[in-house]
Scaffold this active site. Structure first.
Site, PDB file in Angstrom:
ATOM      1  N   THR A  27     -61.878   1.446 -44.245  1.00  0.00           N
ATOM      2  CA  THR A  27     -61.075   0.601 -43.358  1.00  0.00           C
ATOM      3  C   THR A  27     -59.681   0.516 -43.968  1.00  0.00           C
ATOM      4  OG1 THR A  27     -61.611  -1.386 -44.597  1.00  0.00           O
ATOM      5  CG2 THR A  27     -63.067  -0.851 -42.755  1.00  0.00           C
ATOM      6  N   VAL A  86     -62.906  -0.899 -53.979  1.00  0.00           N
ATOM      7  CA  VAL A  86     -61.578  -1.502 -53.805  1.00  0.00           C
ATOM      8  C   VAL A  86     -60.549  -0.400 -53.550  1.00  0.00           C
ATOM      9  CG1 VAL A  86     -59.799  -2.951 -54.848  1.00  0.00           C
ATOM     10  CG2 VAL A  86     -62.225  -3.421 -55.315  1.00  0.00           C
ATOM     11  N   LYS A  87     -59.881  -0.545 -52.403  1.00  0.00           N
ATOM     12  CA  LYS A  87     -58.903   0.469 -51.995  1.00  0.00           C
ATOM     13  C   LYS A  87     -57.518   0.023 -52.463  1.00  0.00           C
ATOM     14  CE  LYS A  87     -58.406   3.275 -47.825  1.00  0.00           C
ATOM     15  NZ  LYS A  87     -58.567   3.245 -46.366  1.00  0.00           N
ATOM     16  N   VAL A  88     -56.868   0.891 -53.213  1.00  0.00           N
ATOM     17  CA  VAL A  88     -55.604   0.543 -53.879  1.00  0.00           C
ATOM     18  C   VAL A  88     -54.552   1.592 -53.512  1.00  0.00           C
ATOM     19  CG1 VAL A  88     -54.518   0.178 -56.142  1.00  0.00           C
ATOM     20  CG2 VAL A  88     -56.931  -0.407 -55.822  1.00  0.00           C
TER      21      VAL A  88
END
Ligand code: G3P
Length: 217
Positions: A27, A86-88
């Protein structure tokens, strides 16, 4: 090759999950907004709802762009559910945050990657996934698939564990080309997955088989 679906739409996620071939969900803030999911609490609840539908990894993006903010948000996101990755974003502070999360055993997806140099940095920081956006490169007349090939070569040269997550996949041929090039994962819309089913000879052949069966019964 893992198949992720790139949406925050729960119906589409369920449909892909019901096919039995879904390995995860990605997402981003734009996809959340598209589904009308706004406000921190609603967004966090939505991530949990997605995790409860799928068996695999669910990427949840930090909004902060400073190291301390990313760490705070990322730890909160990772604490929501064991499936959260965790999208960084691929920025200087993001690389520092990915290294921090790696050291803490928190899995990460380095997003907004548009060059092999960026992908090399993400792997050095220990990212679980790197997300090259192939469709957006195609949009500006740059070969997105070539980036997948370059990253594959670099990662194989050094045995990096970071998985290449081909993102911004727009259609079924992107999926097939990414598979040919050895992307570990692809994330795309449901239509890009369902398109793999289609062949006119399959439809014609099935119609014939059923017609022939009926003749004898
Ligand atoms: O996975 C990245 C994706 O959400 C971006 O896709 O189609 O907006 O370039 P797109």
């Amino acid at each position: 090759m893992k198949f992720f679906i790139d949406t925050a739409n729960l119906d589409q996620i369920k449909e892909a999950q019901d096919l039995g071939i879904l390995d995860g969900v990605t997402t981003n803030p734009s996809l959340m907004a598209k589904e009308g999911i706004t406000g921190r609490d609603n967004i966090l609840k939505h991530y949990v709802a997605i995790c409860n539908i799928v068996d695999g990894d669910v990427s949840a993006e930090v909004i902060a762009t400073d190291f301390e903010g990313m760490v705070k948000e990322g730890e909160e996101l990772a604490g929501l559910h064991e499936q959260i990755v965790v999208k960084v974003p691929m920025i200087k502070e993001g690389i520092k945050a990915i290294k921090y999360f790696t050291d803490q055993g928190i899995r990460t997806n380095c997003t907004l990657v548009f060059s092999s140099g960026q992908a090399l940095l993400a792997a050095k920081a220990g990212a679980t996934y790197v997300s090259p956006f192939i469709g957006r490169l195609d949009d500006i007349s740059t070969d997105g698939l070539n980036l997948i090939a370059e990253i594959r070569m670099i990662y194989d040269n050094y045995g990096f564990d970071t998985e290449i997550l081909a993102a911004s996949v727009r259609h079924t041929m992107h999926v097939i080309d990414c598979a040919k090039l050895g992307a570990d994962v692809m994330t795309g819309p449901l239509s890009s997955i369902l398109g793999l089913l289609k062949h006119p000879l399959t439809d014609i052949g099935l119609e014939q088989f059923l017609a022939d069966y009926k003749k004898g019964n």
